[in-house]
Scaffold this motif. Structure first.
Motif, PDB file in Angstrom:
ATOM      1  N   MET A   1       0.969  -1.237  -0.043  1.00  0.00           N
ATOM      2  CA  MET A   1      -0.175   0.352   0.094  1.00  0.00           C
ATOM      3  C   MET A   1       0.975   1.012   0.161  1.00  0.00           C
ATOM      4  SD  MET A   1      -3.546   0.620   2.266  1.00  0.00           S
ATOM      5  CE  MET A   1      -3.500  -0.772   3.573  1.00  0.00           C
ATOM      6  N   LEU A   4       1.557   4.118   3.083  1.00  0.00           N
ATOM      7  CA  LEU A   4       2.941   3.432   3.936  1.00  0.00           C
ATOM      8  C   LEU A   4       3.734   4.371   3.587  1.00  0.00           C
ATOM      9  CD1 LEU A   4       2.462   1.385   7.182  1.00  0.00           C
ATOM     10  CD2 LEU A   4       3.581   0.204   4.992  1.00  0.00           C
ATOM     11  N   SER A  11       9.553   3.107  11.385  1.00  0.00           N
ATOM     12  CA  SER A  11       9.171   2.395  13.135  1.00  0.00           C
ATOM     13  C   SER A  11       8.047   1.194  13.009  1.00  0.00           C
ATOM     14  CB  SER A  11       8.464   4.331  13.365  1.00  0.00           C
ATOM     15  OG  SER A  11       6.736   3.741  12.945  1.00  0.00           O
ATOM     16  N   MET A  12       7.780   0.922  12.234  1.00  0.00           N
ATOM     17  CA  MET A  12       6.949  -0.382  12.456  1.00  0.00           C
ATOM     18  C   MET A  12       8.311  -0.944  12.588  1.00  0.00           C
ATOM     19  SD  MET A  12       4.313  -2.309  10.509  1.00  0.00           S
ATOM     20  CE  MET A  12       5.264  -2.877   9.493  1.00  0.00           C
ATOM     21  N   ARG A  15       9.459  -0.986  15.938  1.00  0.00           N
ATOM     22  CA  ARG A  15       8.513  -1.537  17.062  1.00  0.00           C
ATOM     23  C   ARG A  15       8.344  -2.929  16.800  1.00  0.00           C
ATOM     24  NH1 ARG A  15       3.690   0.955  18.037  1.00  0.00           N
ATOM     25  NH2 ARG A  15       2.723  -0.937  18.403  1.00  0.00           N
ATOM     26  N   ILE A  16       8.615  -3.243  16.170  1.00  0.00           N
ATOM     27  CA  ILE A  16       8.534  -5.545  16.074  1.00  0.00           C
ATOM     28  C   ILE A  16      10.176  -5.099  16.364  1.00  0.00           C
ATOM     29  CG2 ILE A  16       8.594  -6.889  14.604  1.00  0.00           C
ATOM     30  CD1 ILE A  16       6.825  -5.331  12.946  1.00  0.00           C
ATOM     31  N   LEU A  19      10.055  -5.826  19.777  1.00  0.00           N
ATOM     32  CA  LEU A  19       8.763  -6.233  21.198  1.00  0.00           C
ATOM     33  C   LEU A  19       9.281  -6.422  22.321  1.00  0.00           C
ATOM     34  CD1 LEU A  19       7.834  -9.777  18.854  1.00  0.00           C
ATOM     35  CD2 LEU A  19       6.725  -7.108  19.708  1.00  0.00           C
ATOM     36  N   PRO A  20       8.503  -6.075  22.754  1.00  0.00           N
ATOM     37  CA  PRO A  20       8.397  -5.764  24.372  1.00  0.00           C
ATOM     38  C   PRO A  20       7.987  -7.275  24.767  1.00  0.00           C
ATOM     39  CG  PRO A  20       6.033  -5.283  23.997  1.00  0.00           C
ATOM     40  CD  PRO A  20       7.002  -5.360  22.953  1.00  0.00           C
ATOM     41  N   GLU A  22       6.453  -8.646  27.356  1.00  0.00           N
ATOM     42  CA  GLU A  22       5.238  -9.912  27.307  1.00  0.00           C
ATOM     43  C   GLU A  22       4.708 -10.158  26.314  1.00  0.00           C
ATOM     44  OE1 GLU A  22       4.910  -5.761  28.665  1.00  0.00           O
ATOM     45  OE2 GLU A  22       3.144  -6.230  30.271  1.00  0.00           O
ATOM     46  N   ILE A  23       5.159  -9.331  25.458  1.00  0.00           N
ATOM     47  CA  ILE A  23       4.004 -10.129  23.850  1.00  0.00           C
ATOM     48  C   ILE A  23       5.308 -11.559  23.766  1.00  0.00           C
ATOM     49  CG2 ILE A  23       4.307  -9.850  21.415  1.00  0.00           C
ATOM     50  CD1 ILE A  23       2.992  -6.959  22.072  1.00  0.00           C
TER      51      ILE A  23
ATOM     52  N   GLU B  50      -4.334   2.479  11.556  1.00  0.00           N
ATOM     53  CA  GLU B  50      -4.827   0.939  10.466  1.00  0.00           C
ATOM     54  C   GLU B  50      -4.922   0.119  11.096  1.00  0.00           C
ATOM     55  OE1 GLU B  50      -1.875  -0.057   7.591  1.00  0.00           O
ATOM     56  OE2 GLU B  50      -1.760   1.539   6.889  1.00  0.00           O
ATOM     57  N   LEU B  86       1.274  -8.668  14.991  1.00  0.00           N
ATOM     58  CA  LEU B  86       2.279  -8.541  16.368  1.00  0.00           C
ATOM     59  C   LEU B  86       2.427  -6.892  16.643  1.00  0.00           C
ATOM     60  CD1 LEU B  86       5.988  -9.171  15.324  1.00  0.00           C
ATOM     61  CD2 LEU B  86       4.527 -10.042  16.995  1.00  0.00           C
ATOM     62  N   GLU B  87       2.071  -5.482  15.603  1.00  0.00           N
ATOM     63  CA  GLU B  87       1.123  -4.499  15.531  1.00  0.00           C
ATOM     64  C   GLU B  87      -0.577  -4.902  16.611  1.00  0.00           C
ATOM     65  OE1 GLU B  87       1.815  -1.073  15.086  1.00  0.00           O
ATOM     66  OE2 GLU B  87       2.955  -1.849  14.620  1.00  0.00           O
ATOM     67  N   GLN B  90       0.331  -5.651  19.838  1.00  0.00           N
ATOM     68  CA  GLN B  90       0.759  -4.322  20.633  1.00  0.00           C
ATOM     69  C   GLN B  90       0.163  -3.865  21.049  1.00  0.00           C
ATOM     70  OE1 GLN B  90       4.396  -2.756  20.994  1.00  0.00           O
ATOM     71  NE2 GLN B  90       2.946  -2.214  22.949  1.00  0.00           N
ATOM     72  N   LEU B  93      -2.076  -5.679  24.027  1.00  0.00           N
ATOM     73  CA  LEU B  93      -1.057  -4.805  25.068  1.00  0.00           C
ATOM     74  C   LEU B  93      -1.644  -3.566  25.738  1.00  0.00           C
ATOM     75  CD1 LEU B  93       0.861  -6.404  26.361  1.00  0.00           C
ATOM     76  CD2 LEU B  93       2.545  -5.558  26.071  1.00  0.00           C
ATOM     77  N   MET B 101      -5.565 -10.205  22.833  1.00  0.00           N
ATOM     78  CA  MET B 101      -3.491 -10.415  22.909  1.00  0.00           C
ATOM     79  C   MET B 101      -4.042 -11.552  22.819  1.00  0.00           C
ATOM     80  SD  MET B 101      -0.596  -9.019  23.722  1.00  0.00           S
ATOM     81  CE  MET B 101       0.787  -9.890  24.871  1.00  0.00           C
ATOM     82  N   CYS B 105      -1.722 -13.479  19.289  1.00  0.00           N
ATOM     83  CA  CYS B 105      -0.305 -14.356  19.755  1.00  0.00           C
ATOM     84  C   CYS B 105       0.080 -15.792  19.435  1.00  0.00           C
ATOM     85  CB  CYS B 105       0.389 -13.904  21.641  1.00  0.00           C
ATOM     86  SG  CYS B 105       0.771 -12.081  21.562  1.00  0.00           S
ATOM     87  N   LEU B 124       9.785 -12.122  13.014  1.00  0.00           N
ATOM     88  CA  LEU B 124      10.270 -11.275  13.483  1.00  0.00           C
ATOM     89  C   LEU B 124      10.455  -9.765  14.201  1.00  0.00           C
ATOM     90  CD1 LEU B 124       9.678 -13.547  16.380  1.00  0.00           C
ATOM     91  CD2 LEU B 124       7.944 -12.413  15.732  1.00  0.00           C
ATOM     92  N   ARG B 125      11.483 -10.027  12.505  1.00  0.00           N
ATOM     93  CA  ARG B 125      12.421  -8.687  11.879  1.00  0.00           C
ATOM     94  C   ARG B 125      13.547  -8.588  13.590  1.00  0.00           C
ATOM     95  NH1 ARG B 125       9.188  -5.014   9.342  1.00  0.00           N
ATOM     96  NH2 ARG B 125       8.171  -6.703   7.877  1.00  0.00           N
TER      97      ARG B 125
END
Lengths: 440, 146
Positions: A1, A4, A11-12, A15-16, A19-20, A22-23, B50, B86-87, B90, B93, B101, B105, B124-125
């Motif tokens: 798309m 984007l 930034s995505m 972010r990934i 990953l925190p 917790e996730i 999004e 993953l977004e 997040q 969360l 969640m 996951c 997972l980059r």
């Protein structure tokens, strides 16, 4: 798309890659611990993630042999971060107690000493060799959810403490295929110290020879008894906050549930089924049913012959379910009609029914039975439910009965109910088609 | 009585309206509503528009309780790209929406479970910041798990 933009994409990615935990922990909680440990090779950050993840899934079947599993568990547990509490341990073992007893004990002890909150143990092919759970587990002050399950033929091997289990935090307990009777006990009262227990499920439990099995739990809201293998002589329930009772009334040996109750004042929904058990002694089942109706008269909803879909889902193909339900409905009606003599003597305990719903599949329900169920309910509406084209909707509500609390019942019971019949007859004759549209 | 509506704002400043009784499936929002009535706009500085649109779609679902689990599963299945999941995770969360969640996951776990380490890094980059020798050392250290 093309929406984007480059910077959002960047930034995505950022972010990934950050990953925190917790996730990450949450994702790993759905994977076997062996896999989780392998993620230590992903990057420097990931090296120690598994050692602190709070949810452990251990499965002996991911190993070729029992000794490999045992060695793996010992290595893994010794590499864990000692300060991490474990929120959940799921253990699945397949094999004899001689091979696995020690490792199961050390896993249970590990879970206990790390303040486990949710523990699930499935042990199949245990054979007859005994396994005794570490006694300390049954004094866990952190455990909130406990599932213990064996295969149908293995239950004998697991031995559970016979004195009251001390789980002050326990909320849900699910026992499957267990023998709750050995050592010739006359009476068991396992849950009286589980003061926070809300949900109790007893699946396929074997209570042969027990004079009484007691469920005394002050906060119990849901009690489910599925596929009972053998009932005790008396099944005693003392649960002032019980809202939902689901029970299959007939055990594998055709014994009928002999329920003794106290303080079931909060009862909302009672869901009873006969299962597909053969009716060898129709009359005794029938009096048993009537007796149950009396004891459960606080209930606001009565559903007969639900649960059967679940019970049989595993044994029969889906195609059979509809016809099976039909069969069971007729069965239940037959039980009641088998003792029409009794029906005419005993008043129906369910007064003030709002409506009685009859699905098409139980058209054979005799009028006497229908009259019996409605006799104390002057304003009940009788609804004939015409079968629908959509067969995806499971037919699970057979009779739905609304009942007012006991006080009304007691006051009404003293009166004769002659004039009420007319109103029901009227409904019977005239308004089915109209009601049908209104209800569904 | 008309239903109360809340406005959520994504990190790229887009506004989304949602009925309050649906929004409070998010424990975070529920607590905000409890605290101050949440009359103004609720900013979600870590959720892009999004993803927030997806979360709103999820919160607006009208499923019978017994079908809800299937719906949630299908909802994440249809958005089976790992970055999107993953977004979503997040956002779930941050907003404390347990079911979403769990589902997101679980789907990620399901997708990566048969991946090689290299494929997991890509999905997972994760940047491999080790030399091959260092990586081998890790495998040796935990050789009982490989």
């Amino acid at each position: 798309m093309d929406l984007l933009h480059d910077d959002t994409a960047a930034s995505m990615i950022d972010r990934i890659s950050n990953l925190p935990n917790e996730i990450i922990y949450h994702i790993l909680s759905f994977l076997d611990i062996k896999y989780a440990i392998q993620t230590s090779a992903l990057s420097k950050k990931w090296k120690h993630i598994w050692t602190s993840m709070p949810h452990l899934n251990l499965n002996s079947r991911t190993f070729r042999s029992a000794p490999l599993f045992v060695k793996f568990v010992n290595d893994a547990l010794s590499h864990r971060n000692r300060h991490t509490e474990v929120s959940a341990v799921e253990l699945s073992v397949r094999g004899a107690a001689t091979q696995f007893a020690a490792v199961v004990t050390s896993i249970v002890n590990y879970a206990y000493s790390h303040n486990v909150r949710k523990l699930t143990i499935e042990w199949f092919r245990l054979n007859d060799e005994g396994f005794r759970f570490p006694q300390r587990l049954f004094g866990s002050h952190t455990l909130k959810h406990l599932v213990l399950a064996t295969h149908y033929f293995d239950g004998l091997g697991l031995s559970l403490p016979k004195s009251a289990w001390e789980f002050p935090a326990l909320q849900t307990l699910n026992l499957s295929n267990l023998h709750l009777n050995d050592d010739g006990d006359m009476s068991l009262n396992l849950f009286s110290k589980c003061v926070n227990l809300e949900d109790l499920t007893l699946h396929n439990c074997y209570m042969q020879g027990l004079d009484s099995f007691n469920v005394c739990a002050p906060k119990l809201r849901n009690l489910t008894i599925t596929d009972p293998r053998k009932f005790p002589k008396v099944f005693n329930v003392v649960a002032p906050q019980l809202q939902n009772l689901t029970a299959l009334l007939c055990d594998n040996l055709f014994g009928f549930l002999q329920l003794s109750t106290e303080e079931l004042d909060s009862l909302e929904k009672v869901n009873l089924s006969m299962g597909g058990r053969l009716l060898r002694e129709k009359e005794s089942y029938a009096s048993g049913l009537l007796d149950l109706f009396q004891k459960l008269c606080h209930a606001k909803f009565l559903i007969l012959d639900d649960g059967i879909i679940k019970v049989y889902k595993y044994r029969l193909s889906y195609d059979n379910i509809d016809s099976l339900c039909e069969f069971v409905c007729i069965l239940c009606a037959k039980v009641l009609s088998a003792c029409l003599d009794l029906l005419s003597v005993e008043p129906c305990p369910f007064n003030n029914l709002k409506f009685l719903k009859q699905k098409d599949c139980i058209q054979k329900m005799p009028t006497e039975v229908r009259k019996y169920l409605l006799e104390s309910s002057p304003n009940a509406t009788f609804i004939l439910d015409i079968p629908q084209a959509n067969h995806n909707i499971p037919i699970y509500v057979k009779y739905t009965v609304h009942i007012d609390p006991l006080e009304k019942y007691l006051s009404k019971r003293k009166r004769k109910m002659v004039p009420q019949k007319r109103s029901r007859e009227e409904v019977d004759k005239g308004t089915m088609a109209k009601k049908y549209g209104k209800i569904d | 009585m008309s239903k109360k509506t809340l406005t959520l704002m994504s990190k790229d400043k887009q506004l989304f309206n949602i009925e309050e009784h649906l929004a409070v499936q998010s424990v975070t929002i529920r607590n905000m509503v409890k605290e101050d009535g949440a009359s103004s706009v609720i900013p979600l500085p870590r959720v892009d528009s999004e993803t927030l649109a997806l979360v709103i779609e999820y919160l607006n679902r009208q499923q019978a309780p017994e079908e809800d689990e299937d719906y949630v599963k299908k909802f994440v299945d249809e958005r089976g790209e790992i970055p999107t999941l993953l977004e979503l995770a997040q956002a779930a969360l941050d907003l404390d929406i347990k079911k979403l969640m769990d589902a997101a996951c679980m789907k990620v776990a399901d997708l990566i479970k048969d991946f090689t380490l290299e494929e997991v890094r890509e999905a997972l980059r994760i940047e491999n910041d080790r030399t091959p020798e260092e990586e081998k050392a890790i495998r040796d250290e935990f050789q009982w798990a490989f």
